[in-house]
Motif scaffolding. Structure first.
Motif, PDB file in Angstrom:
ATOM      1  N   LEU A 116      22.510 -34.723 -13.502  1.00  0.00           N
ATOM      2  CA  LEU A 116      23.605 -33.871 -13.018  1.00  0.00           C
ATOM      3  C   LEU A 116      23.989 -34.237 -11.586  1.00  0.00           C
ATOM      4  CD1 LEU A 116      22.372 -30.460 -14.475  1.00  0.00           C
ATOM      5  CD2 LEU A 116      24.326 -31.803 -15.273  1.00  0.00           C
ATOM      6  N   LEU A 117      23.004 -34.532 -10.733  1.00  0.00           N
ATOM      7  CA  LEU A 117      23.307 -34.874  -9.346  1.00  0.00           C
ATOM      8  C   LEU A 117      24.014 -36.220  -9.245  1.00  0.00           C
ATOM      9  CD1 LEU A 117      20.029 -33.711  -7.539  1.00  0.00           C
ATOM     10  CD2 LEU A 117      22.233 -32.528  -7.656  1.00  0.00           C
ATOM     11  N   VAL A 118      23.580 -37.194 -10.025  1.00  0.00           N
ATOM     12  CA  VAL A 118      24.209 -38.517 -10.001  1.00  0.00           C
ATOM     13  C   VAL A 118      25.654 -38.448 -10.479  1.00  0.00           C
ATOM     14  CG1 VAL A 118      24.170 -40.807 -11.084  1.00  0.00           C
ATOM     15  CG2 VAL A 118      22.069 -39.830 -10.166  1.00  0.00           C
ATOM     16  N   ARG A 119      25.938 -37.556 -11.420  1.00  0.00           N
ATOM     17  CA  ARG A 119      27.302 -37.372 -11.908  1.00  0.00           C
ATOM     18  C   ARG A 119      28.175 -36.579 -10.934  1.00  0.00           C
ATOM     19  NH1 ARG A 119      28.902 -37.497 -17.222  1.00  0.00           N
ATOM     20  NH2 ARG A 119      29.916 -35.463 -16.956  1.00  0.00           N
ATOM     21  N   GLY A 120      27.601 -36.165  -9.831  1.00  0.00           N
ATOM     22  CA  GLY A 120      28.368 -35.412  -8.853  1.00  0.00           C
ATOM     23  C   GLY A 120      28.491 -33.939  -9.173  1.00  0.00           C
ATOM     24  N   GLU A 121      27.687 -33.452 -10.133  1.00  0.00           N
ATOM     25  CA  GLU A 121      27.731 -32.040 -10.514  1.00  0.00           C
ATOM     26  C   GLU A 121      26.614 -31.305  -9.774  1.00  0.00           C
ATOM     27  OE1 GLU A 121      29.305 -31.735 -14.920  1.00  0.00           O
ATOM     28  OE2 GLU A 121      27.657 -33.164 -14.839  1.00  0.00           O
ATOM     29  N   ARG A 122      26.768 -31.227  -8.467  1.00  0.00           N
ATOM     30  CA  ARG A 122      25.715 -30.664  -7.619  1.00  0.00           C
ATOM     31  C   ARG A 122      25.410 -29.198  -7.928  1.00  0.00           C
ATOM     32  NH1 ARG A 122      25.588 -30.862  -0.985  1.00  0.00           N
ATOM     33  NH2 ARG A 122      23.473 -30.001  -0.747  1.00  0.00           N
ATOM     34  N   PRO A 123      26.423 -28.327  -8.097  1.00  0.00           N
ATOM     35  CA  PRO A 123      26.086 -26.926  -8.423  1.00  0.00           C
ATOM     36  C   PRO A 123      25.254 -26.807  -9.696  1.00  0.00           C
ATOM     37  CG  PRO A 123      28.379 -27.110  -7.765  1.00  0.00           C
ATOM     38  CD  PRO A 123      27.867 -28.505  -7.919  1.00  0.00           C
ATOM     39  N   LYS A 124      25.630 -27.563 -10.723  1.00  0.00           N
ATOM     40  CA  LYS A 124      24.864 -27.527 -11.966  1.00  0.00           C
ATOM     41  C   LYS A 124      23.429 -27.987 -11.728  1.00  0.00           C
ATOM     42  CE  LYS A 124      28.498 -28.369 -15.416  1.00  0.00           C
ATOM     43  NZ  LYS A 124      28.943 -29.329 -16.449  1.00  0.00           N
ATOM     44  N   GLY A 125      23.279 -29.090 -10.993  1.00  0.00           N
ATOM     45  CA  GLY A 125      21.952 -29.644 -10.756  1.00  0.00           C
ATOM     46  C   GLY A 125      21.053 -28.695  -9.993  1.00  0.00           C
ATOM     47  N   LEU A 126      21.591 -28.027  -8.964  1.00  0.00           N
ATOM     48  CA  LEU A 126      20.783 -27.111  -8.151  1.00  0.00           C
ATOM     49  C   LEU A 126      20.411 -25.859  -8.939  1.00  0.00           C
ATOM     50  CD1 LEU A 126      22.582 -27.431  -4.690  1.00  0.00           C
ATOM     51  CD2 LEU A 126      20.466 -28.529  -5.454  1.00  0.00           C
ATOM     52  N   VAL A 127      21.364 -25.326  -9.708  1.00  0.00           N
ATOM     53  CA  VAL A 127      21.065 -24.150 -10.530  1.00  0.00           C
ATOM     54  C   VAL A 127      20.022 -24.506 -11.594  1.00  0.00           C
ATOM     55  CG1 VAL A 127      22.035 -22.555 -12.238  1.00  0.00           C
ATOM     56  CG2 VAL A 127      23.276 -23.012 -10.124  1.00  0.00           C
ATOM     57  N   PHE A 128      20.181 -25.664 -12.213  1.00  0.00           N
ATOM     58  CA  PHE A 128      19.228 -26.120 -13.237  1.00  0.00           C
ATOM     59  C   PHE A 128      17.833 -26.253 -12.622  1.00  0.00           C
ATOM     60  CE2 PHE A 128      17.217 -28.695 -16.392  1.00  0.00           C
ATOM     61  CZ  PHE A 128      17.939 -28.523 -17.561  1.00  0.00           C
ATOM     62  N   LEU A 129      17.759 -26.838 -11.420  1.00  0.00           N
ATOM     63  CA  LEU A 129      16.463 -27.031 -10.760  1.00  0.00           C
ATOM     64  C   LEU A 129      15.819 -25.688 -10.416  1.00  0.00           C
ATOM     65  CD1 LEU A 129      14.332 -28.812  -9.427  1.00  0.00           C
ATOM     66  CD2 LEU A 129      15.752 -28.857  -7.374  1.00  0.00           C
ATOM     67  N   GLY A 130      16.597 -24.778  -9.848  1.00  0.00           N
ATOM     68  CA  GLY A 130      16.040 -23.477  -9.472  1.00  0.00           C
ATOM     69  C   GLY A 130      15.544 -22.699 -10.668  1.00  0.00           C
ATOM     70  N   ALA A 131      16.326 -22.681 -11.745  1.00  0.00           N
ATOM     71  CA  ALA A 131      15.909 -21.964 -12.950  1.00  0.00           C
ATOM     72  C   ALA A 131      14.690 -22.622 -13.584  1.00  0.00           C
ATOM     73  CB  ALA A 131      17.066 -21.918 -13.949  1.00  0.00           C
ATOM     74  N   ALA A 132      14.629 -23.960 -13.531  1.00  0.00           N
ATOM     75  CA  ALA A 132      13.488 -24.670 -14.119  1.00  0.00           C
ATOM     76  C   ALA A 132      12.204 -24.365 -13.357  1.00  0.00           C
ATOM     77  CB  ALA A 132      13.760 -26.168 -14.129  1.00  0.00           C
ATOM     78  N   VAL A 133      12.284 -24.270 -12.024  1.00  0.00           N
ATOM     79  CA  VAL A 133      11.087 -23.955 -11.235  1.00  0.00           C
ATOM     80  C   VAL A 133      10.575 -22.561 -11.585  1.00  0.00           C
ATOM     81  CG1 VAL A 133      10.257 -23.486  -8.894  1.00  0.00           C
ATOM     82  CG2 VAL A 133      11.652 -25.512  -9.342  1.00  0.00           C
ATOM     83  N   LEU A 134      11.485 -21.604 -11.742  1.00  0.00           N
ATOM     84  CA  LEU A 134      11.073 -20.241 -12.095  1.00  0.00           C
ATOM     85  C   LEU A 134      10.437 -20.200 -13.484  1.00  0.00           C
ATOM     86  CD1 LEU A 134      14.106 -18.149 -10.759  1.00  0.00           C
ATOM     87  CD2 LEU A 134      11.812 -18.357  -9.753  1.00  0.00           C
ATOM     88  N   ALA A 135      11.019 -20.959 -14.412  1.00  0.00           N
ATOM     89  CA  ALA A 135      10.467 -20.982 -15.773  1.00  0.00           C
ATOM     90  C   ALA A 135       9.176 -21.795 -15.849  1.00  0.00           C
ATOM     91  CB  ALA A 135      11.503 -21.561 -16.726  1.00  0.00           C
ATOM     92  N   TRP A 136       8.981 -22.693 -14.921  1.00  0.00           N
ATOM     93  CA  TRP A 136       7.813 -23.575 -14.909  1.00  0.00           C
ATOM     94  C   TRP A 136       6.593 -22.875 -14.314  1.00  0.00           C
ATOM     95  CZ3 TRP A 136       6.020 -25.499 -10.042  1.00  0.00           C
ATOM     96  CH2 TRP A 136       5.020 -26.475 -10.114  1.00  0.00           C
ATOM     97  N   LEU A 137       6.813 -21.898 -13.437  1.00  0.00           N
ATOM     98  CA  LEU A 137       5.713 -21.272 -12.706  1.00  0.00           C
ATOM     99  C   LEU A 137       4.666 -20.569 -13.572  1.00  0.00           C
ATOM    100  CD1 LEU A 137       7.343 -19.800  -9.475  1.00  0.00           C
ATOM    101  CD2 LEU A 137       5.502 -21.492  -9.635  1.00  0.00           C
ATOM    102  N   PRO A 138       5.058 -19.782 -14.588  1.00  0.00           N
ATOM    103  CA  PRO A 138       4.039 -19.019 -15.333  1.00  0.00           C
ATOM    104  C   PRO A 138       2.911 -19.888 -15.899  1.00  0.00           C
ATOM    105  CG  PRO A 138       6.201 -18.208 -15.873  1.00  0.00           C
ATOM    106  CD  PRO A 138       6.411 -19.426 -15.043  1.00  0.00           C
ATOM    107  N   TRP A 139       3.270 -20.980 -16.567  1.00  0.00           N
ATOM    108  CA  TRP A 139       2.212 -21.822 -17.147  1.00  0.00           C
ATOM    109  C   TRP A 139       1.420 -22.538 -16.067  1.00  0.00           C
ATOM    110  CZ3 TRP A 139      -0.936 -22.273 -20.827  1.00  0.00           C
ATOM    111  CH2 TRP A 139      -1.603 -23.479 -21.078  1.00  0.00           C
ATOM    112  N   THR A 140       2.094 -22.934 -14.979  1.00  0.00           N
ATOM    113  CA  THR A 140       1.412 -23.607 -13.884  1.00  0.00           C
ATOM    114  C   THR A 140       0.399 -22.678 -13.226  1.00  0.00           C
ATOM    115  OG1 THR A 140       3.407 -24.908 -13.485  1.00  0.00           O
ATOM    116  CG2 THR A 140       1.761 -24.887 -11.740  1.00  0.00           C
ATOM    117  N   LEU A 141       0.770 -21.418 -13.026  1.00  0.00           N
ATOM    118  CA  LEU A 141      -0.154 -20.457 -12.424  1.00  0.00           C
ATOM    119  C   LEU A 141      -1.334 -20.182 -13.345  1.00  0.00           C
ATOM    120  CD1 LEU A 141       2.399 -17.957 -10.858  1.00  0.00           C
ATOM    121  CD2 LEU A 141       1.030 -19.676  -9.685  1.00  0.00           C
ATOM    122  N   ARG A 142      -1.088 -20.163 -14.646  1.00  0.00           N
ATOM    123  CA  ARG A 142      -2.187 -19.944 -15.580  1.00  0.00           C
ATOM    124  C   ARG A 142      -3.168 -21.116 -15.540  1.00  0.00           C
ATOM    125  NH1 ARG A 142      -3.682 -17.411 -20.507  1.00  0.00           N
ATOM    126  NH2 ARG A 142      -4.825 -18.830 -21.873  1.00  0.00           N
TER     127      ARG A 142
END
Length: 254
Positions: free
Chosen positions: A228-254
């Protein structure tokens, strides 16, 4: 008297045969698959062939791999309400080796058919049936109809994939969700917006499902953000990254 010279007949011009760009039946196939209805029919045909071939080679016996037994145990633990736990040990211990995605996929089948692993094998075959047409649709945008069909045909007939398609293992479900994520992410480019972009939301859901089936899916998350960032779709890329980090945390903390 001068002898009249007879003019020799003009030599026929020799032209190299023009090489056809494509065989007629290949052209017709390409034109058919270009239309939206044709694409859906080709994808459906691939799904039917994949399922029938998988059903023909289906082996109901449990694989000797220990991973099969561990996934079945975790699915039974979830079905019994014990959480992601090794219930086959003397002292049940929390399981942290495998993420919960694949056992969660298997748990409803344990509820429907307690003690049987055969339905679990069938759900893996169903995910393989979805993976092949999704792979065709993903490849079609860059390769065209015939090369994509050939690639899909190779995938559905590979002995190794056919073998994994009826094992209680996470490789094939991961394949289905990761290929689906890439295809949906590609489709999300038609809509520049972030809010209300159903393709982007579906791509995110499939990406995180792939990660929660196999933790190697973290590479898929990084690849999606970079795409997404390489395609110049920065808002999409940042939102995707932020949501992925939030969804990634539960299993990582476990």
């Amino acid at each position: 008297m001068k002898k009249s010279r007879r003019k020799s007949p003009p030599k026929a011009e020799i032209q190299a045969p023009s090489s056809p760009t494509a065989l007629p039946h290949v052209q017709r196939l390409g034109e058919f698959a270009t239309s939206p209805g044709g694409m859906r029919r080709v994808a459906l045909g691939l799904a039917i062939i994949t399922f029938l071939l998988g059903a023909w080679t289906f082996d109901a016996k449990l694989s000797l791999s220990g991973d099969n037994a561990e996934f079945i145990t975790l699915a039974r633990s979830l079905a019994q309400g014990s959480g992601l736990t090794h219930i086959n040990t003397a002292v049940p211990a929390p399981a942290t080796k495998y993420p919960p995605g694949f056992p969660l996929l298997l748990a409803p089948l344990e509820l429907l058919a307690p003690g049987s692993w055969t339905p679990m094998k069938w759900i893996v075959l169903v995910t393989f049936t979805a993976a092949v047409p999704l792979f065709f649709l993903l490849m079609h945008t860059s390769l065209g109809t015939v090369p994509s069909l050939c690639a899909a045909a190779i995938c559905l007939t590979l002995p190794l994939l056919q073998d994994y398609a009826h094992q209680v293992m996470s490789e094939i479900p991961y394949l289905a969700f990761s290929v689906g994520a890439l295809y949906l992410l590609q489709r999300s480019g038609d809509n520049p917006a972030v809010r209300g972009n159903r393709w982007l939301l579906a791509a995110f859901a499939c990406t995180m499902a792939a990660y929660y089936i196999r933790t190697v899916g973290i590479v898929l998350i990084v690849a999606a953000v970079l795409y997404l960032l390489v395609r110049g779709e920065r808002p999409k890329g940042l939102v995707f990254l932020g949501a992925a980090v939030l969804a990634w945390l539960p299993w990582t903390l476990r």
